[in-house]
Design an enzyme around this catalytic site. Structure first.
Site, PDB file in Angstrom:
ATOM      1  CE  LYS A 112      58.182 102.821  66.942  1.00 22.48           C
ATOM      2  NZ  LYS A 112      57.245 101.831  67.520  1.00 22.48           N
ATOM      3  CG  ASN A 221      53.552  93.921  68.340  1.00 23.38           C
ATOM      4  OD1 ASN A 221      54.605  93.883  68.949  1.00 23.38           O
ATOM      5  ND2 ASN A 221      52.966  92.796  67.964  1.00 23.38           N
TER       6      ASN A 221
END
Length: 271
Positions: A112, A221
């Site tokens: 990522k 997250n």
């Protein structure tokens, strides 16, 4: 049971493919901000996620021999690791970080990319992001890329060869939800690779809305890690992703402004 099997007849081909890999869960989760690796493990197991993203600059996956290693709690044999470049503010640092990640993870190439432009808002620097993406794709990385919700930049990143476009819903860690669904809709309708909302999700309804819009997945997250009960929130997010995807595939009814419609038939009523 696979999600595609749960969704019913006619939806067997609802495959979630990123680059050369195929997954069942459309929920991607981060590994930061938890109290410890024990809580990280429990939350992620309850989320049902198969892809876990890790900030190479902040989390030990073997680069620091004397510290607890995340790989001991979330084995690479059970999860697909997604190394990310959180904390990088230029293309050079991002590229160097992902080269290190590939070495630490024995040649793993799914990554990522995120290049930030501002320390306060953590908004992406799309110019540096594009430059880094060009080099990483040429080096054989399968690049999932965090970006703004600009449809033109999204198309550029896809044309470069990124395997997934990851526009923000709102600022990283803000929990503000999806602030510009119209831009996301344009990106989704024009993309030929998965579109995964990244950043800004605060609760389960945000995740469900992203999936109902047609996003292929959601990465989060803070929404889980900073919930008062991260384990319960992880389970809630799992359900929200599945419900949102099923709703999208079902095709919602048309909205009817200022027009009521009875839910029961009006003919054949008892007089």
């Amino acid at each position: 049971m696979k999600l595609s099997e749960q969704l019913g007849v006619g939806e067997e081909n609802d495959i979630f493919k990123i680059g050369t890999r195929v997954f069942n869960s459309r929920l991607l989760v981060g590994t930061g901000k938890y109290k410890n690796f024990v809580e990280t493990k429990e939350a992620i197991q309850n989320s049902g996620a198969e892809i876990v993203t890790v900030a190479i600059r902040r989390t030990n996956i073997g680069q620091n021999q004397d510290e607890p290693n995340l790989l001991e709690y979330l084995p690479a044999s059970e999860f697909t690791y997604l190394p990310n470049t959180a904390g990088c503010f230029n293309s050079e640092d991002a590229i160097r970080t992902l080269r290190l990640a590939r070495e630490l993870l024995d040649g793993h190439n799914l990554v990522k990319l995120e290049v930030l432009g501002d320390k306060d808002t953590l908004y992406p620097n799309v110019i540096e992001t594009v430059e880094a993406a060009k080099i990483l794709v040429k080096e054989g990385f399968e690049v999932m890329v965090y970006t703004s919700d600009d449809p033109i930049i999204a198309r550029m990143l896809e044309d470069i060869g990124c395997v997934a476009i990851m526009p923000l819903a709102s600022l990283i860690g803000s929990g503000m939800g999806i602030l510009n669904p119209w831009n996301l809709d344009i990106i989704i309708k024009n993309a030929n690779v998965p579109v995964i909302v990244d950043a800004g999700v605060g609760t389960a309804s945000d995740a469900a809305i992203a999936m109902e819009l047609g996003c292929d997945g959601v990465l989060m997250n803070t929404a889980i890690a900073e919930a008062q009960n991260p384990i319960k929130m992880a389970r809630a997010m799992k359900k929200a992703i599945e419900a949102g995807r099923e709703a999208f595939l079902s095709g919602r009814m048309n909205k009817k402004l200022y027009k009521g419609s009875p839910s029961s038939p009006t003919s054949g009523l008892i007089k």
